[in-house]
Design an enzyme around this catalytic site. Structure first.
Site, mmCIF file in Angstrom:
data_model
loop_
_atom_site.group_PDB
_atom_site.id
_atom_site.type_symbol
_atom_site.label_atom_id
_atom_site.label_comp_id
_atom_site.label_asym_id
_atom_site.label_seq_id
_atom_site.Cartn_x
_atom_site.Cartn_y
_atom_site.Cartn_z
ATOM 1 N N ALA A 7 9.897 71.356 -93.831
ATOM 2 C CA ALA A 7 9.283 71.257 -95.153
ATOM 3 C C ALA A 7 10.357 71.023 -96.203
ATOM 4 C CB ALA A 7 8.492 72.525 -95.466
ATOM 5 N N GLY A 8 10.454 69.787 -96.683
ATOM 6 C CA GLY A 8 11.414 69.444 -97.713
ATOM 7 C C GLY A 8 10.772 69.392 -99.085
ATOM 8 N N ASN A 9 11.564 69.036 -100.082
ATOM 9 C CA ASN A 9 11.044 68.983 -101.446
ATOM 10 C C ASN A 9 10.052 67.837 -101.650
ATOM 11 O OD1 ASN A 9 12.527 71.117 -103.003
ATOM 12 N ND2 ASN A 9 14.287 70.026 -102.162
ATOM 13 N N VAL A 12 6.659 67.076 -95.952
ATOM 14 C CA VAL A 12 6.673 68.020 -94.830
ATOM 15 C C VAL A 12 6.494 67.196 -93.561
ATOM 16 C CG1 VAL A 12 5.655 70.072 -93.782
ATOM 17 C CG2 VAL A 12 5.562 69.773 -96.269
ATOM 18 N N VAL A 13 7.422 67.358 -92.613
ATOM 19 C CA VAL A 13 7.360 66.626 -91.351
ATOM 20 C C VAL A 13 6.951 67.594 -90.249
ATOM 21 C CG1 VAL A 13 8.630 65.244 -89.680
ATOM 22 C CG2 VAL A 13 9.155 65.041 -92.122
ATOM 23 N N ALA A 108 18.026 75.802 -95.449
ATOM 24 C CA ALA A 108 17.792 75.768 -94.004
ATOM 25 C C ALA A 108 18.062 74.386 -93.427
ATOM 26 C CB ALA A 108 16.355 76.195 -93.702
ATOM 27 N N ASP A 109 17.706 73.342 -94.173
ATOM 28 C CA ASP A 109 17.905 71.983 -93.669
ATOM 29 C C ASP A 109 19.378 71.685 -93.426
ATOM 30 O OD1 ASP A 109 18.327 72.163 -96.423
ATOM 31 O OD2 ASP A 109 17.708 70.093 -96.803
ATOM 32 N N THR A 132 15.828 64.318 -101.181
ATOM 33 C CA THR A 132 15.584 64.543 -102.603
ATOM 34 C C THR A 132 16.905 64.804 -103.315
ATOM 35 O OG1 THR A 132 13.427 65.484 -102.048
ATOM 36 C CG2 THR A 132 14.275 65.899 -104.262
ATOM 37 N N THR A 184 18.423 42.964 -115.942
ATOM 38 C CA THR A 184 18.365 44.421 -116.010
ATOM 39 C C THR A 184 18.093 45.056 -114.648
ATOM 40 O OG1 THR A 184 17.620 44.368 -118.308
ATOM 41 C CG2 THR A 184 17.176 46.379 -117.063
#
Length: 264
Positions: A7-9, A12-13, A108-109, A132, A184
Protein backbone atom coordinates in the site's frame (compact mmCIF):
# COMPACT_ATOMS: atom_id res chain seq x y z
CA UNK A 1 -0.70 -19.24 -1.15
CA UNK A 2 0.51 -15.85 0.02
CA UNK A 3 -1.41 -12.61 -0.57
CA UNK A 4 1.05 -9.70 -0.55
CA UNK A 5 -0.34 -6.18 -0.20
CA UNK A 6 1.87 -3.18 -0.96
CA UNK A 7 0.00 0.00 0.00
CA UNK A 8 1.75 3.11 -1.28
CA UNK A 9 0.72 6.75 -1.32
CA UNK A 10 -0.64 6.50 -4.87
CA UNK A 11 -1.64 2.85 -5.42
CA UNK A 12 -2.25 -0.33 -3.49
CA UNK A 13 -0.83 -3.42 -5.22
CA UNK A 14 -2.20 -6.89 -4.44
CA UNK A 15 -0.35 -10.01 -5.58
CA UNK A 16 -0.67 -13.75 -4.97
CA UNK A 17 2.37 -16.04 -4.80
CA UNK A 18 1.91 -19.82 -4.95
CA UNK A 19 5.34 -20.68 -3.53
CA UNK A 20 6.94 -20.81 -6.97
CA UNK A 21 5.72 -17.78 -8.89
CA UNK A 22 3.46 -14.77 -8.76
CA UNK A 23 0.04 -15.84 -10.00
CA UNK A 24 -1.42 -12.37 -10.40
CA UNK A 25 -0.89 -8.69 -9.65
CA UNK A 26 -3.59 -6.06 -9.40
CA UNK A 27 -3.53 -2.39 -8.39
CA UNK A 28 -6.08 0.14 -7.23
CA UNK A 29 -5.80 3.82 -6.31
CA UNK A 30 -4.98 4.40 -2.65
CA UNK A 31 -7.89 5.80 -0.67
CA UNK A 32 -7.73 5.74 3.11
CA UNK A 33 -11.54 5.59 3.38
CA UNK A 34 -11.92 2.56 1.09
CA UNK A 35 -13.62 -0.18 3.12
CA UNK A 36 -12.58 -3.81 3.37
CA UNK A 37 -15.77 -4.82 1.56
CA UNK A 38 -14.98 -2.48 -1.33
CA UNK A 39 -11.52 -3.99 -1.61
CA UNK A 40 -13.02 -7.49 -1.50
CA UNK A 41 -15.59 -6.97 -4.26
CA UNK A 42 -12.88 -5.65 -6.56
CA UNK A 43 -10.08 -8.07 -5.61
CA UNK A 44 -12.09 -11.31 -5.55
CA UNK A 45 -13.45 -10.61 -9.02
CA UNK A 46 -9.93 -10.17 -10.39
CA UNK A 47 -8.68 -13.24 -8.57
CA UNK A 48 -11.49 -15.28 -10.07
CA UNK A 49 -10.39 -14.20 -13.55
CA UNK A 50 -6.97 -15.65 -12.70
CA UNK A 51 -8.45 -18.93 -11.49
CA UNK A 52 -7.90 -18.17 -7.80
CA UNK A 53 -10.32 -18.57 -4.87
CA UNK A 54 -10.26 -16.89 -1.44
CA UNK A 55 -9.62 -20.30 0.13
CA UNK A 56 -6.37 -20.55 -1.86
CA UNK A 57 -4.90 -17.78 0.30
CA UNK A 58 -3.44 -19.13 3.54
CA UNK A 59 -1.24 -16.18 4.55
CA UNK A 60 -1.34 -12.41 4.10
CA UNK A 61 1.41 -9.83 4.47
CA UNK A 62 0.96 -6.05 4.35
CA UNK A 63 3.49 -3.31 3.76
CA UNK A 64 2.13 0.22 3.91
CA UNK A 65 3.32 3.80 4.14
CA UNK A 66 -0.28 4.98 4.62
CA UNK A 67 -1.22 4.25 8.26
CA UNK A 68 -4.85 5.25 7.70
CA UNK A 69 -5.25 2.47 5.11
CA UNK A 70 -4.01 -0.29 7.41
CA UNK A 71 -7.24 -0.85 9.35
CA UNK A 72 -9.36 -1.75 6.31
CA UNK A 73 -6.60 -3.83 4.72
CA UNK A 74 -6.38 -5.83 7.94
CA UNK A 75 -10.15 -6.25 7.92
CA UNK A 76 -9.95 -7.50 4.34
CA UNK A 77 -7.48 -10.22 5.35
CA UNK A 78 -9.44 -11.23 8.44
CA UNK A 79 -12.98 -11.13 7.06
CA UNK A 80 -12.44 -12.37 3.50
CA UNK A 81 -9.40 -14.63 3.75
CA UNK A 82 -9.65 -15.79 7.36
CA UNK A 83 -6.05 -14.88 8.19
CA UNK A 84 -4.34 -12.45 10.51
CA UNK A 85 -1.93 -10.49 8.31
CA UNK A 86 1.74 -9.99 9.03
CA UNK A 87 2.41 -6.23 8.94
CA UNK A 88 5.87 -5.08 7.84
CA UNK A 89 7.48 -3.19 10.74
CA UNK A 90 11.03 -2.55 11.86
CA UNK A 91 10.61 -4.82 14.91
CA UNK A 92 10.27 -7.96 12.75
CA UNK A 93 13.10 -10.29 11.77
CA UNK A 94 14.50 -8.70 8.62
CA UNK A 95 17.71 -10.69 8.53
CA UNK A 96 19.82 -7.52 8.55
CA UNK A 97 20.68 -4.58 10.80
CA UNK A 98 18.84 -1.30 10.37
CA UNK A 99 21.65 1.18 11.02
CA UNK A 100 19.71 4.44 11.28
CA UNK A 101 18.90 6.72 14.21
CA UNK A 102 15.20 5.80 14.41
CA UNK A 103 14.47 2.44 12.71
CA UNK A 104 10.74 2.79 13.35
CA UNK A 105 10.66 5.90 11.14
CA UNK A 106 11.90 4.09 8.02
CA UNK A 107 9.10 3.42 5.53
CA UNK A 108 8.21 -0.24 5.16
CA UNK A 109 8.67 -0.04 1.39
CA UNK A 110 12.28 1.07 1.80
CA UNK A 111 13.15 -1.85 4.09
CA UNK A 112 11.32 -4.27 1.79
CA UNK A 113 13.27 -2.99 -1.20
CA UNK A 114 16.52 -3.39 0.72
CA UNK A 115 15.63 -6.94 1.78
CA UNK A 116 14.76 -8.12 -1.73
CA UNK A 117 17.62 -6.28 -3.43
CA UNK A 118 20.26 -7.82 -1.18
CA UNK A 119 18.68 -11.27 -1.49
CA UNK A 120 18.66 -11.19 -5.30
CA UNK A 121 21.66 -9.01 -6.16
CA UNK A 122 23.87 -8.86 -3.04
CA UNK A 123 25.48 -5.70 -1.77
CA UNK A 124 26.74 -3.16 -1.66
CA UNK A 125 23.94 -1.50 -3.57
CA UNK A 126 21.58 1.43 -3.93
CA UNK A 127 17.87 0.93 -4.61
CA UNK A 128 16.16 3.85 -6.34
CA UNK A 129 12.37 3.80 -6.14
CA UNK A 130 10.60 6.21 -8.52
CA UNK A 131 7.31 6.45 -6.66
CA UNK A 132 5.29 9.28 -5.12
CA UNK A 133 8.63 10.18 -3.59
CA UNK A 134 11.92 9.29 -5.25
CA UNK A 135 13.95 7.37 -2.68
CA UNK A 136 17.53 6.12 -2.64
CA UNK A 137 18.25 3.34 -0.14
CA UNK A 138 21.75 2.14 0.64
CA UNK A 139 22.63 -1.43 1.59
CA UNK A 140 26.13 -2.57 2.53
CA UNK A 141 27.91 -5.78 1.59
CA UNK A 142 26.45 -7.67 4.57
CA UNK A 143 22.92 -6.52 3.72
CA UNK A 144 22.63 -3.92 6.51
CA UNK A 145 20.37 -0.96 5.78
CA UNK A 146 22.42 2.25 6.07
CA UNK A 147 19.81 4.90 5.29
CA UNK A 148 19.30 6.93 2.16
CA UNK A 149 17.78 9.93 0.44
CA UNK A 150 14.18 11.11 -0.03
CA UNK A 151 13.32 13.56 -2.82
CA UNK A 152 10.01 14.66 -4.40
CA UNK A 153 8.65 12.20 -6.93
CA UNK A 154 8.50 13.07 -10.60
CA UNK A 155 4.72 13.33 -10.88
CA UNK A 156 4.63 15.33 -7.65
CA UNK A 157 7.13 17.80 -9.12
CA UNK A 158 5.16 18.11 -12.35
CA UNK A 159 1.95 18.81 -10.43
CA UNK A 160 3.65 21.36 -8.15
CA UNK A 161 5.11 23.16 -11.17
CA UNK A 162 1.69 23.37 -12.81
CA UNK A 163 -0.07 24.56 -9.66
CA UNK A 164 2.52 27.14 -8.65
CA UNK A 165 3.09 28.75 -12.05
CA UNK A 166 -0.04 30.26 -13.60
CA UNK A 167 1.04 29.89 -17.22
CA UNK A 168 2.67 26.47 -17.09
CA UNK A 169 0.47 23.57 -18.23
CA UNK A 170 0.20 20.13 -16.71
CA UNK A 171 2.43 17.86 -18.80
CA UNK A 172 3.14 14.17 -19.24
CA UNK A 173 6.59 12.81 -18.55
CA UNK A 174 8.62 11.66 -21.53
CA UNK A 175 12.17 11.68 -22.83
CA UNK A 176 12.70 14.89 -24.82
CA UNK A 177 14.53 14.78 -28.14
CA UNK A 178 16.90 17.53 -27.03
CA UNK A 179 17.91 19.26 -23.82
CA UNK A 180 17.02 22.68 -25.22
CA UNK A 181 13.24 22.98 -25.40
CA UNK A 182 11.81 24.94 -28.31
CA UNK A 183 8.45 25.52 -26.64
CA UNK A 184 7.02 25.56 -23.13
CA UNK A 185 6.02 21.88 -23.00
CA UNK A 186 9.32 20.58 -24.39
CA UNK A 187 11.24 22.89 -22.06
CA UNK A 188 9.30 21.53 -19.07
CA UNK A 189 9.77 17.93 -20.21
CA UNK A 190 13.50 18.55 -20.56
CA UNK A 191 13.72 20.08 -17.10
CA UNK A 192 11.86 17.17 -15.51
CA UNK A 193 13.56 14.34 -17.40
CA UNK A 194 17.14 15.60 -17.44
CA UNK A 195 16.73 17.16 -14.02
CA UNK A 196 15.89 13.78 -12.50
CA UNK A 197 18.58 12.02 -14.51
CA UNK A 198 21.05 14.57 -13.17
CA UNK A 199 19.76 14.04 -9.64
CA UNK A 200 20.18 10.27 -9.96
CA UNK A 201 23.73 10.59 -11.25
CA UNK A 202 24.70 13.21 -8.69
CA UNK A 203 23.27 11.43 -5.66
CA UNK A 204 24.66 8.04 -6.69
CA UNK A 205 28.10 9.63 -7.14
CA UNK A 206 27.93 11.15 -3.66
CA UNK A 207 26.79 7.86 -2.12
CA UNK A 208 29.67 6.03 -3.78
CA UNK A 209 32.08 8.65 -2.45
CA UNK A 210 30.72 8.52 1.12
CA UNK A 211 30.52 4.73 1.16
CA UNK A 212 34.01 4.52 -0.36
CA UNK A 213 32.64 1.85 -2.69
CA UNK A 214 32.95 2.80 -6.37
CA UNK A 215 31.53 -0.56 -7.47
CA UNK A 216 28.22 -0.14 -5.64
CA UNK A 217 25.34 -1.55 -7.73
CA UNK A 218 22.29 0.53 -8.61
CA UNK A 219 18.86 -1.13 -8.83
CA UNK A 220 15.77 0.85 -9.89
CA UNK A 221 12.09 0.19 -9.35
CA UNK A 222 8.81 2.06 -9.75
CA UNK A 223 6.71 2.69 -12.83
CA UNK A 224 9.00 5.39 -14.24
CA UNK A 225 12.22 3.41 -13.73
CA UNK A 226 12.40 2.13 -17.35
CA UNK A 227 12.00 5.66 -18.73
CA UNK A 228 14.61 7.27 -16.46
CA UNK A 229 17.03 4.39 -17.07
CA UNK A 230 17.12 5.39 -20.74
CA UNK A 231 18.90 8.62 -19.80
CA UNK A 232 21.70 7.26 -17.64
CA UNK A 233 24.21 4.44 -17.46
CA UNK A 234 24.19 4.52 -13.65
CA UNK A 235 21.14 2.26 -13.35
CA UNK A 236 22.32 -1.32 -13.86
CA UNK A 237 19.09 -3.22 -13.39
CA UNK A 238 15.34 -2.57 -13.27
CA UNK A 239 13.21 -4.73 -10.96
CA UNK A 240 9.55 -3.73 -10.87
CA UNK A 241 8.61 -6.52 -8.44
CA UNK A 242 11.20 -5.75 -5.80
CA UNK A 243 8.77 -4.51 -3.12
CA UNK A 244 6.48 -7.51 -3.59
CA UNK A 245 9.53 -9.78 -3.40
CA UNK A 246 10.45 -8.06 -0.15
CA UNK A 247 7.01 -8.85 1.26
CA UNK A 248 7.34 -12.49 0.21
CA UNK A 249 10.79 -12.81 1.79
CA UNK A 250 9.67 -11.06 4.98
CA UNK A 251 6.72 -13.46 5.32
CA UNK A 252 9.04 -16.42 4.88
CA UNK A 253 11.29 -15.14 7.69
CA UNK A 254 8.54 -14.43 10.21
CA UNK A 255 5.87 -16.75 11.64
CA UNK A 256 2.25 -16.11 10.77
CA UNK A 257 0.41 -14.05 13.42
CA UNK A 258 -2.13 -15.96 15.50
CA UNK A 259 -5.64 -15.40 14.17
CA UNK A 260 -8.86 -15.50 16.14
CA UNK A 261 -9.90 -18.81 14.56
CA UNK A 262 -6.67 -20.44 15.79
CA UNK A 263 -7.61 -19.60 19.38
CA UNK A 264 -10.98 -21.40 19.21
Amino acid sequence: MLLAIDAGNTNVVFAVHDGTEWRGRWRIATRADRTSDEYAVWLLTLMQHSGLKPSDVTRCVIGTVVPAALYNLRRLCRDWFGTEPLVARSILDWGFEIKVDQPQEVGADRLLNALAAHHHYRGPLVVIDFGTATTFDVVDEEGSYLGGVIAPGINLSIEALHRAAARLPRIGIGRPQSAIGRNTVSAMQSGIFWGYVGMVEGIVARIREEAETPKIKVIATGGLAPLLAEGTTQIERIDLDITLEGLRLLASRNPAPISAKDLL
